[in-house]
Design an enzyme around this catalytic site. Structure first.
Site, PDB file in Angstrom:
ATOM      1  CE  LYS A 147      -3.961  -1.753   2.659  1.00  0.00           C
ATOM      2  NZ  LYS A 147      -4.964  -1.589   1.588  1.00  0.00           N
ATOM      3  NE  ARG A 192     -10.956  -9.812  -1.769  1.00  0.00           N
ATOM      4  CZ  ARG A 192     -11.323  -8.892  -2.668  1.00  0.00           C
ATOM      5  NH1 ARG A 192     -11.531  -9.244  -3.922  1.00  0.00           N
ATOM      6  NH2 ARG A 192     -11.479  -7.626  -2.305  1.00  0.00           N
TER       7      ARG A 192
END
Ligand code: BES
Ligand code: MN
Ligand code: ZN
Length: 497
Positions: free
Chosen positions: A274, A348
């Site tokens: 990120k 996920r």
């Protein structure tokens, strides 16, 4: 802060808060006080055009024998409901803090024609209590003006006994909310998978909940390649924590309700790193797991008559020489293989194994997961609503209703098959991202859907609501514990009779 309930009476000194309903004027006690102060209250109300709207506030210094009287508007009596009373309580707490009061008496100055049985005192107290949360354990110096002053809040109501008992239940939930806020507020050097698991064990076993902690060797034996892949680049050991609360041992349907949480204790993005700006926010990428732990604490704390299980996947997403790479293919516990095209879509992956494990082991009546899963849900809904995806309309309606009642609101988003096609890939059974940039939250949801079999299930994407950038009435800025009160309400409404 200590909270007491008493019969309506004016105290002999100090600070009084008069809660005024819109256009109703002063109630009985208010009128008594006004007379004692030579009409000072009514004059001030007229001068300030104070009518009792929900944002109205008026402070009168040193009337009669009091230090100060705060008039606080409640809004219209016929629209009174718990969330509105909670908000009033939260506003009152903030106002009392602003004037540095150490104690105060709140008078719910109900008009004579108020509906019998309308008891807002407990809700008001809950709102004040929720607003009083602070996370200051790492501040070694605080100036006197920075510390909260209020130590005692007395609420005068016609039904103090009823208020006391309903506040007792709500207090157990508020304690659990604080537990969640504490977990979510902790920085990632303090709260990592093992320390998180330990704190859950400590808190929940004391409440009579069975807590199991599964470490990496156990997870490997179970075949949880998706969850383990996320933690591969971290020095910290990945953990899966199972909390079982048996509040209805005699019930026929032994299958529990299951709650599953994403607990990424820090999300750097991994090798799909990120950007630096704002990365500190990713310490709260475990807010879903924090809410599940708090929820089970709430249910146990108020002795809910229900069987519930909480499963949280605790893992740190870091880049290093052992970290998983974009393009890696992992095998999930379900047997399905996943091409990890973006290591930053890690939630996920962690949930895939946690959901499968939960379904496989517990065969739950219904399963709700909470996850700070996508930035896209913040674009769609901001911080007003969490995104909800559900494979069952009845469950969706029940959750929406609990959202409205609790004030932790949900908005249902679509989980169509057309989205599901977008995660097919040639190299494996699925990939963890789609090709495009559209409908990012729905892509996350259809990915999870492949790991729930035919369980009645809902996924709550709480990325936009887990952390508040500014104060609201009952939530000071910071960790919100979104989900604890929502799901406590949901359980009470749907599963306890
Ligand atoms: N934890 C983030 C989602 C997030 C973003 C939560 C901002 C709170 C605030 C999640 O793991 C993530 O990185 N999601 C990616 C998914 C993408 C790579 C498909 C995202 O939303 O950008
Ligand atoms: Mn991520
Ligand atoms: Zn994440």
């Amino acid at each position: 802060m200590e909270i007491n309930f008493v019969k309506p009476a004016l105290p002999g000194s100090g600070t009084v808060v008069l809660v005024i309903f819109e256009s109703q004027g002063l109630g009985e006690l208010g009128q008594t006080l006004d007379r004692a102060a030579g009409g000072q209250l009514t004059r001030a109300m007229t001068a300030a055009e104070f009518t009792g709207k929900s944002d109205d506030m008026l402070m009168i210094q040193a009337p009669a024998w009091f230090d100060r009287v705060l008039l606080v508007g409640f809004g219209p009596l016929d629209k009174a409901k718990p969330t509105i009373a909670e908000a009033a309580g939260g506003r009152i707490y903030a106002l009392l803090g602003a004037v540095k009061a150490t104690s105060a008496t709140v008078v719910l100055d109900m008009p004579k024609d108020a509906p019998a049985g309308l008891n807002l005192a407990a809700d008001l107290a809950v709102g004040a209590l929720l607003r009083s949360y602070r996370f200051d354990k790492y501040r070694t110096v605080q100036k006197p003006g920075q510390k909260p002053t209020l130590v005692e809040l007395t609420i005068a109501t016609l039904h103090p006994n009823a208020a006391r008992s309903s506040f007792g239940r709500a207090k157990a939930v508020a304690d659990a909310v604080f537990f969640t806020r504490d977990l979510v507020s902790e920085p990632a050097n303090m709260l990592y998978p093992e320390s998180f698991a330990e704190r859950v064990r400590e808190r929940l076993t004391a409440l009579g909940v069975t807590v199991e902690i599964l470490g990496e060797s156990k997870l490997a034996k179970l075949g949880m390649g998706a969850l383990l892949g996320v933690g591969q680049g971290s020095e910290r050991e990945t953990q899966l924590v199972v909390m079982s609360y048996n509040g209805a041992p005699k019930v026929k349907n032994k299958r529990p309700i299951a709650f599953v949480g994403k607990g990424v204790t820090f999300d750097t993005g991994g090798i799909s790193l990120k950007p630096g700006a704002g990365m500190e926010d990713m310490k709260w990428d475990m807010a879903g797991a924090g809410a599940v732990a708090g929820l089970i604490a709430a249910l146990a704390g108020r002795k809910a008559k229900v069987n519930a299980v909480g499963v949280i996947a605790l893992v740190e997403n870091m880049p290093d020489g052992k970290a998983q790479r974009p393009g890696d293919i992992v095998k999930s516990m379900s047997g399905q293989t996943i091409e990890v095209l973006n290591t930053d879509a890690e939630g996920r992956l962690a949930l895939a194994d946690a959901l499968w494990y939960t379904v496989d082991r517990f065969k739950p009546q219904a399963m709700i997961d909470l996850a700070t899963l996508t930035g896209a849900v913040i674009i769609a809904l901001g911080s007003e609503f969490a995104g909800m995806f559900a494979n069952d309309d009845v469950l969706a309606e029940q959750l929406l209703a609990a959202g409205t009642e609790s004030g932790e609101k949900l908005w249902r988003l679509p989980m169509a098959d057309a989205y599901d096609k977008q995660i097919d890939t040639d190299a494996a059974d699925m990939k963890n991202i789609s090709d495009g940039r559209g409908a990012g939250s729905a892509i996350g949801a259809v990915f999870l859907k492949r790991f729930v079999k035919d369980t009645r299930w809902a996924h709550l994407d709480i990325a936009g609501v887990a952390w508040a950038k500014k104060d609201t009435a009952t939530v000071p800025k910071g960790a919100t514990a979104f989900g604890v009160r929502l799901l406590d309400r949901f359980v009470a409404d749907v599963f306890e009779h």
